[in-house]
Design a protein around this motif. Structure first.
Motif, PDB file in Angstrom:
ATOM      1  N   PRO A   1      13.486  -2.284 -19.392  1.00 32.59           N
ATOM      2  CA  PRO A   1      12.607  -3.147 -19.062  1.00 32.59           C
ATOM      3  C   PRO A   1      11.890  -2.763 -18.210  1.00 32.59           C
ATOM      4  O   PRO A   1      12.573  -3.264 -16.824  1.00 32.59           O
ATOM      5  CB  PRO A   1      12.644  -4.716 -19.560  1.00 32.59           C
ATOM      6  N   LEU A   2      10.493  -3.974 -18.170  1.00 30.12           N
ATOM      7  CA  LEU A   2      10.025  -3.699 -16.239  1.00 30.12           C
ATOM      8  C   LEU A   2      10.375  -4.918 -15.635  1.00 30.12           C
ATOM      9  O   LEU A   2      10.150  -5.475 -15.819  1.00 30.12           O
ATOM     10  CB  LEU A   2       8.496  -3.492 -16.163  1.00 30.12           C
ATOM     11  N   THR A   3      11.238  -4.947 -14.589  1.00 34.94           N
ATOM     12  CA  THR A   3      12.096  -6.135 -13.823  1.00 34.94           C
ATOM     13  C   THR A   3      11.681  -5.589 -12.242  1.00 34.94           C
ATOM     14  O   THR A   3      11.137  -4.319 -12.221  1.00 34.94           O
ATOM     15  CB  THR A   3      12.963  -6.674 -14.272  1.00 34.94           C
ATOM     16  N   LEU A   4      12.585  -6.191 -11.249  1.00 33.98           N
ATOM     17  CA  LEU A   4      12.137  -6.605  -9.878  1.00 33.98           C
ATOM     18  C   LEU A   4      12.885  -5.055  -9.606  1.00 33.98           C
ATOM     19  O   LEU A   4      12.471  -4.536  -8.534  1.00 33.98           O
ATOM     20  CB  LEU A   4      12.335  -7.424  -9.208  1.00 33.98           C
ATOM     21  N   ALA A   5      14.128  -4.664 -10.030  1.00 38.45           N
ATOM     22  CA  ALA A   5      15.367  -4.223 -10.141  1.00 38.45           C
ATOM     23  C   ALA A   5      15.017  -2.505 -10.638  1.00 38.45           C
ATOM     24  O   ALA A   5      14.909  -1.360 -10.216  1.00 38.45           O
ATOM     25  CB  ALA A   5      16.852  -4.291 -10.580  1.00 38.45           C
ATOM     26  N   THR A   6      13.803  -2.561 -11.816  1.00 41.00           N
ATOM     27  CA  THR A   6      13.360  -1.063 -12.365  1.00 41.00           C
ATOM     28  C   THR A   6      12.160  -0.588 -12.465  1.00 41.00           C
ATOM     29  O   THR A   6      10.773  -0.300 -12.315  1.00 41.00           O
ATOM     30  CB  THR A   6      13.520  -1.481 -13.661  1.00 41.00           C
ATOM     31  N   SER A   7      11.442  -1.918 -11.183  1.00 40.99           N
ATOM     32  CA  SER A   7      10.134  -1.447 -11.150  1.00 40.99           C
ATOM     33  C   SER A   7      10.001  -0.269  -9.592  1.00 40.99           C
ATOM     34  O   SER A   7       8.903   0.457  -9.856  1.00 40.99           O
ATOM     35  CB  SER A   7       9.111  -2.621  -9.888  1.00 40.99           C
ATOM     36  N   ILE A   8      10.943  -0.181  -9.281  1.00 38.98           N
ATOM     37  CA  ILE A   8      10.528   0.830  -8.239  1.00 38.98           C
ATOM     38  C   ILE A   8      10.850   2.731  -8.992  1.00 38.98           C
ATOM     39  O   ILE A   8      10.257   3.273  -9.066  1.00 38.98           O
ATOM     40  CB  ILE A   8      11.931   1.456  -7.113  1.00 38.98           C
TER      41      ILE A   8
ATOM     42  N   TRP B   1       9.490   2.511 -11.652  1.00 42.19           N
ATOM     43  CA  TRP B   1       8.167   2.725 -12.780  1.00 42.19           C
ATOM     44  C   TRP B   1       7.282   2.873 -11.827  1.00 42.19           C
ATOM     45  O   TRP B   1       6.524   3.967 -12.308  1.00 42.19           O
ATOM     46  CB  TRP B   1       8.243   1.714 -13.464  1.00 42.19           C
ATOM     47  N   VAL B   2       6.958   1.796 -10.658  1.00 36.41           N
ATOM     48  CA  VAL B   2       6.107   2.346  -9.458  1.00 36.41           C
ATOM     49  C   VAL B   2       6.435   3.544  -8.770  1.00 36.41           C
ATOM     50  O   VAL B   2       5.492   3.482  -8.492  1.00 36.41           O
ATOM     51  CB  VAL B   2       5.950   1.191  -9.236  1.00 36.41           C
ATOM     52  N   GLY B   3       7.237   3.784  -8.152  1.00 35.62           N
ATOM     53  CA  GLY B   3       7.728   4.697  -7.560  1.00 35.62           C
ATOM     54  C   GLY B   3       7.077   6.219  -7.265  1.00 35.62           C
ATOM     55  O   GLY B   3       6.379   6.741  -6.248  1.00 35.62           O
ATOM     56  N   PRO B   4       7.161   6.568  -7.995  1.00 35.76           N
ATOM     57  CA  PRO B   4       6.829   8.017  -8.058  1.00 35.76           C
ATOM     58  C   PRO B   4       5.136   7.726  -7.754  1.00 35.76           C
ATOM     59  O   PRO B   4       4.349   8.245  -7.728  1.00 35.76           O
ATOM     60  CB  PRO B   4       6.434   8.845 -10.095  1.00 35.76           C
ATOM     61  N   PHE B   5       4.356   7.110  -8.643  1.00 33.43           N
ATOM     62  CA  PHE B   5       2.961   7.230  -8.370  1.00 33.43           C
ATOM     63  C   PHE B   5       2.779   6.719  -7.030  1.00 33.43           C
ATOM     64  O   PHE B   5       1.915   7.204  -6.085  1.00 33.43           O
ATOM     65  CB  PHE B   5       1.971   6.223  -9.375  1.00 33.43           C
ATOM     66  N   ALA B   6       4.012   5.521  -6.000  1.00 37.31           N
ATOM     67  CA  ALA B   6       3.063   5.203  -5.257  1.00 37.31           C
ATOM     68  C   ALA B   6       3.691   6.686  -3.723  1.00 37.31           C
ATOM     69  O   ALA B   6       3.291   6.759  -3.094  1.00 37.31           O
ATOM     70  CB  ALA B   6       4.235   4.454  -4.233  1.00 37.31           C
ATOM     71  N   VAL B   7       4.094   7.138  -4.144  1.00 34.97           N
ATOM     72  CA  VAL B   7       4.899   8.672  -3.168  1.00 34.97           C
ATOM     73  C   VAL B   7       3.438   9.635  -3.463  1.00 34.97           C
ATOM     74  O   VAL B   7       3.148   9.600  -2.916  1.00 34.97           O
ATOM     75  CB  VAL B   7       6.211   8.871  -3.694  1.00 34.97           C
ATOM     76  N   VAL B   8       2.605   9.285  -4.471  1.00 37.49           N
ATOM     77  CA  VAL B   8       2.094  10.891  -5.196  1.00 37.49           C
ATOM     78  C   VAL B   8       0.498  10.232  -3.981  1.00 37.49           C
ATOM     79  O   VAL B   8      -0.124  10.984  -3.795  1.00 37.49           O
ATOM     80  CB  VAL B   8       1.380  10.783  -6.572  1.00 37.49           C
ATOM     81  N   VAL B   9      -0.053   8.447  -3.779  1.00 35.58           N
ATOM     82  CA  VAL B   9      -1.352   7.732  -3.273  1.00 35.58           C
ATOM     83  C   VAL B   9      -0.177   8.277  -1.989  1.00 35.58           C
ATOM     84  O   VAL B   9      -1.216   8.749  -0.959  1.00 35.58           O
ATOM     85  CB  VAL B   9      -0.793   6.435  -3.733  1.00 35.58           C
ATOM     86  N   ILE B  10       0.480   7.744  -0.957  1.00 37.12           N
ATOM     87  CA  ILE B  10       0.808   7.801   0.114  1.00 37.12           C
ATOM     88  C   ILE B  10       0.922   9.400   0.895  1.00 37.12           C
ATOM     89  O   ILE B  10       0.095   9.208   1.364  1.00 37.12           O
ATOM     90  CB  ILE B  10       2.542   7.201   0.343  1.00 37.12           C
ATOM     91  N   GLY B  11       1.591  10.054  -0.319  1.00 37.15           N
ATOM     92  CA  GLY B  11       1.567  11.855  -0.121  1.00 37.15           C
ATOM     93  C   GLY B  11       0.056  12.147   0.514  1.00 37.15           C
ATOM     94  O   GLY B  11      -0.785  12.762   1.761  1.00 37.15           O
ATOM     95  N   PHE B  12      -1.258  11.824  -0.588  1.00 40.73           N
ATOM     96  CA  PHE B  12      -2.317  12.418  -0.670  1.00 40.73           C
ATOM     97  C   PHE B  12      -2.527  11.800   0.191  1.00 40.73           C
ATOM     98  O   PHE B  12      -3.794  12.641   1.525  1.00 40.73           O
ATOM     99  CB  PHE B  12      -2.959  11.788  -1.688  1.00 40.73           C
ATOM    100  N   GLY B  13      -2.826   9.857   0.595  1.00 38.53           N
ATOM    101  CA  GLY B  13      -3.269   9.874   1.848  1.00 38.53           C
ATOM    102  C   GLY B  13      -3.250  10.482   3.270  1.00 38.53           C
ATOM    103  O   GLY B  13      -4.008  10.523   4.082  1.00 38.53           O
TER     104      GLY B  13
END
Length: 163
Positions: free
Chosen positions: A100-107, A109-121
């Motif tokens: 499930p999506l919890t604070l501990a597992t949010s990385i 779920w969200v981590g790969p998208f954040a890496v792509v967005v930051i990389g393109f930025g």
């Protein structure tokens, strides 16, 4: 003589190889619903040791123990969700294939998208900086001597067109 020895040796190895085979488990249930629940749980719970196998597919000792526990809890009349909750409490969210999506597992779920967005930025920022830096450097290199040479070349070229 050698032929009989080789046959005996081969037969010995063939028979001893079966000693390493995994034992077949047999479970008796009170009704078909319990059997179906056991099969579903065996194919949906992940083995914590094997990491990418279900407890039904794994032959690890831990998976055998987990199957036994699922069998016992199913025989005791526990619901599917009760058994899953017990396994999560004991082994963590890892035993389920979709945590499930919890604070501990949010990385996760969200981590790969954040890496792509930051990389393109970062790529966009670096390209903009390099373009502006190149423009500033080209302006610095341009002096009056180069300007005069350019005008002379343009005048020479224009005079050639008039002839």
């Amino acid at each position: 003589m050698i032929k009989k020895t080789l046959i005996a040796l081969f037969a010995t190895f063939a028979i001893s190889a079966t000693a390493f085979a995994a034992p077949i488990e047999f479970h008796e249930f009170d009704n078909v619903d319990q059997e179906q629940q056991f099969k579903e749980l065996s194919n949906t719970l992940r083995c914590p040791k094997c990491q990418n196998n279900t407890i039904g597919d794994s032959n690890a000792e831990l998976a055998v123990d987990l199957r036994q526990k699922v069998y016992e809890m199913t025989k005791d009349g526990k619901s599917k969700q009760d058994i899953i909750d017990y396994m999560i409490a004991r082994y963590g969210n890892f035993v389920t294939y979709n945590p499930p999506l919890t604070l501990a597992t949010s990385i996760l779920w969200v981590g790969p998208f954040a890496v792509v967005v930051i990389g393109f930025g970062l790529i966009i920022l670096r390209s903009r900086k390099s373009k502006s830096k190149a423009a500033v450097e080209s302006d610095k290199d341009w002096d009056a001597d180069k300007e005069a040479r350019l005008k002379a070349l343009l005048d020479e070229e224009n005079d050639g067109d008039k002839q």
